[in-house]
Design an enzyme around this catalytic site. Structure first.
Site, mmCIF file in Angstrom:
data_model
loop_
_atom_site.group_PDB
_atom_site.id
_atom_site.type_symbol
_atom_site.label_atom_id
_atom_site.label_comp_id
_atom_site.label_asym_id
_atom_site.label_seq_id
_atom_site.Cartn_x
_atom_site.Cartn_y
_atom_site.Cartn_z
ATOM 1 N N TRP A 103 0.837 -1.210 0.000
ATOM 2 C CA TRP A 103 0.000 0.000 0.000
ATOM 3 C C TRP A 103 0.864 1.248 0.000
ATOM 4 C CZ3 TRP A 103 -4.297 -1.373 -1.824
ATOM 5 C CH2 TRP A 103 -4.940 -2.528 -1.406
ATOM 6 N N ASP A 172 -1.595 6.921 5.884
ATOM 7 C CA ASP A 172 -2.657 5.986 5.529
ATOM 8 C C ASP A 172 -2.891 5.148 6.787
ATOM 9 O OD1 ASP A 172 -4.225 3.914 4.628
ATOM 10 O OD2 ASP A 172 -2.857 3.254 3.043
ATOM 11 N N LYS A 196 -12.181 -1.396 7.130
ATOM 12 C CA LYS A 196 -11.436 -2.286 8.019
ATOM 13 C C LYS A 196 -11.833 -2.080 9.471
ATOM 14 C CE LYS A 196 -8.340 -3.046 4.443
ATOM 15 N NZ LYS A 196 -7.579 -2.304 3.451
HETATM 16 C C1 PLP Z 1 -7.081 -1.934 2.373
HETATM 17 C C2 PLP Z 1 -6.039 -0.907 2.365
HETATM 18 C C3 PLP Z 1 -5.951 0.061 1.347
HETATM 19 C C4 PLP Z 1 -6.862 0.064 0.153
HETATM 20 O O1 PLP Z 1 -8.041 0.666 0.482
HETATM 21 P P1 PLP Z 1 -9.201 0.910 -0.601
HETATM 22 O O2 PLP Z 1 -10.217 1.613 0.248
HETATM 23 O O3 PLP Z 1 -9.624 -0.429 -1.083
HETATM 24 O O4 PLP Z 1 -8.656 1.758 -1.679
HETATM 25 C C5 PLP Z 1 -4.989 1.030 1.458
HETATM 26 N N1 PLP Z 1 -4.145 1.077 2.508
HETATM 27 C C6 PLP Z 1 -4.187 0.159 3.485
HETATM 28 C C7 PLP Z 1 -3.227 0.246 4.621
HETATM 29 C C8 PLP Z 1 -5.137 -0.852 3.448
HETATM 30 O O5 PLP Z 1 -5.185 -1.761 4.442
#
Ligand code: PLP
Length: 360
Positions: A103, A172, A196
């Site tokens: 990511w 993020d 999540k």
């Molecule tokens: C799941 C995840 C993403 C992707 O997220 P989307 O909402 O599907 O674009 C990005 N960063 C992390 C750390 C993730 O766990």
């Protein structure tokens, strides 16, 4: 309905059962209005109250300072990978990124289209089992920000402590937002896909310091400027009403659980049980280095791929579902977000001990 199983899915992921039950009612008849929440105008009083409450609870739980906006956007965390540099960089501007996994790597790739990108650390050579401490990299003085992924969902690593390099942080936090208290004032932007740890898929939470809103080049399309959404209170266009409503319910639940400090203690307790089970025998091998083990995602291997497949299959048969690891690291992964019950962790740990005894 069949018995509720233990859902170790990395995302979309387990939600509190009380939230699901409330949502199931409100989807048909919300506030006794004779229509369901998802049929309602986003400009209606009822929905505006939903949005206001969700925002207020996020602010309260994370102690968001008043000079920050909380936005409800779409396009997932993946869209933030380009929105951040699109809004904050430009010709001649530089940002620093830490490559701690897939990511983080995607964020780096997108940023390169908008400015100069310094990748100050990469964990690629050791398969991302390590997250750097401050002494392992430097940040150029003219860097606009330092970008990191607080919890690396695939590898099961996290930053136990956030960097303190005199540079504004952008993170993020998709897979560990709301799992622990965070000092928001260290960050220019925090973003997270909700699916999540906050709610269903379809809404992305962005917490942004107000002074950053005006840095965006004029050529950026309205939908992709943070300022557009900040000025309109996330109502520039139709927001994802159902997802925002569910986030509000999850925030209410979090508050009932005692807030983020209480949640962090519970998360530490749950994760410790699984790590103890991993460390108890040579049969299981944790992927992450001990110092940076995630509380949310626990990635581990068994002696062979055949045993891993057998483990996942037999676990699923006793209602321990979703333990297959990400294709990039293979093996197994237990995602145990806020809403994952302690009882399910205890059941996994018992299963692991039995499986090791029979197959070791
Ligand atoms: C799941 C995840 C993403 C992707 O997220 P989307 O909402 O599907 O674009 C990005 N960063 C992390 C750390 C993730 O766990």
């Amino acid at each position: 309905m069949p018995e509720r199983i233990f859902n170790f899915s990395p995302g979309p992921a387990v939600l509190p059962q009380s939230v699901l039950e409330q949502a199931a009612k409100d989807i048909v008849n919300f506030n006794n209005k004779g229509m369901g929440l998802i049929e309602m105008s986003h400009r209606s009083k009822d929905f505006m109250a939903v949005l206001d409450e969700a925002e207020a609870l996020i602010r309260e739980l994370l102690a968001v300072p008043t000079n920050y906006k909380v936005l409800f956007l779409q396009g997932g965390a993946s869209s933030q990978f380009f929105m951040v540099p699109m809004n904050l960089l430009g010709p001649g501007k530089k940002a620093t990124y830490l490559n701690t996994g897939v990511w983080a790597g995607k964020a780096i790739k997108e940023a390169k289209a908008f400015g100069q990108v310094d990748v100050a650390y990469t964990g690629e050579p050791n398969r991302f089992k390590h997250v750097p401490t401050d002494d392992e990299y430097s940040v150029a003085a003219d860097s606009e920000y330092l970008h990191l992924c607080s919890n690396n969902t695939i590898y099961g690593t996290r930053f136990p402590k956030f960097p303190d390099k005199g540079c504004m942080l952008i993170s993020d936090m998709s897979s560990d937002i709301m799992s622990r208290p965070v000092d928001v004032s260290k960050f220019g932007i925090i973003y997270a896909g909700a699916q999540k740890n906050m709610g269903p898929a379809g809404v992305t939470i962005v917490i942004i310091r107000e002074d950053l809103l005006d840095r965006c080049p004029a050529t950026v399309p309205a939908m992709l400027k943070y300022k557009t959404h900040a000025d309109k209170g996330s109502m520039y266009n139709t927001p994802p009403t159902f997802a925002i409503y569910c986030v509000g319910l999850v925030m209410r639940w979090l508050k009932e659980q005692g807030g983020l400090a209480a949640m962090e203690r519970r998360n530490e307790e749950k994760a410790a049980l699984v790590y103890q089970a991993i460390d108890a025998t040579d049969f299981y091998r944790g992927h992450a280095e001990k110092e940076c083990r995630s509380l949310m995602n626990i990635s581990f291997n068994l002696p062979t791929a055949e045993l891993e497949a057998k483990f996942i299959k037999e676990a699923a048969a006793v209602n321990l579902d979703g333990l297959k690891g990400h294709r990039d690291v293979g093996g197994c992964r237990a995602s145990i977000y806020n809403a994952f019950p302690l009882e399910g962790v205890q059941k996994l740990v018992e299963f692991m001990a039995e499986f090791a005894k029979k197959n070791g």
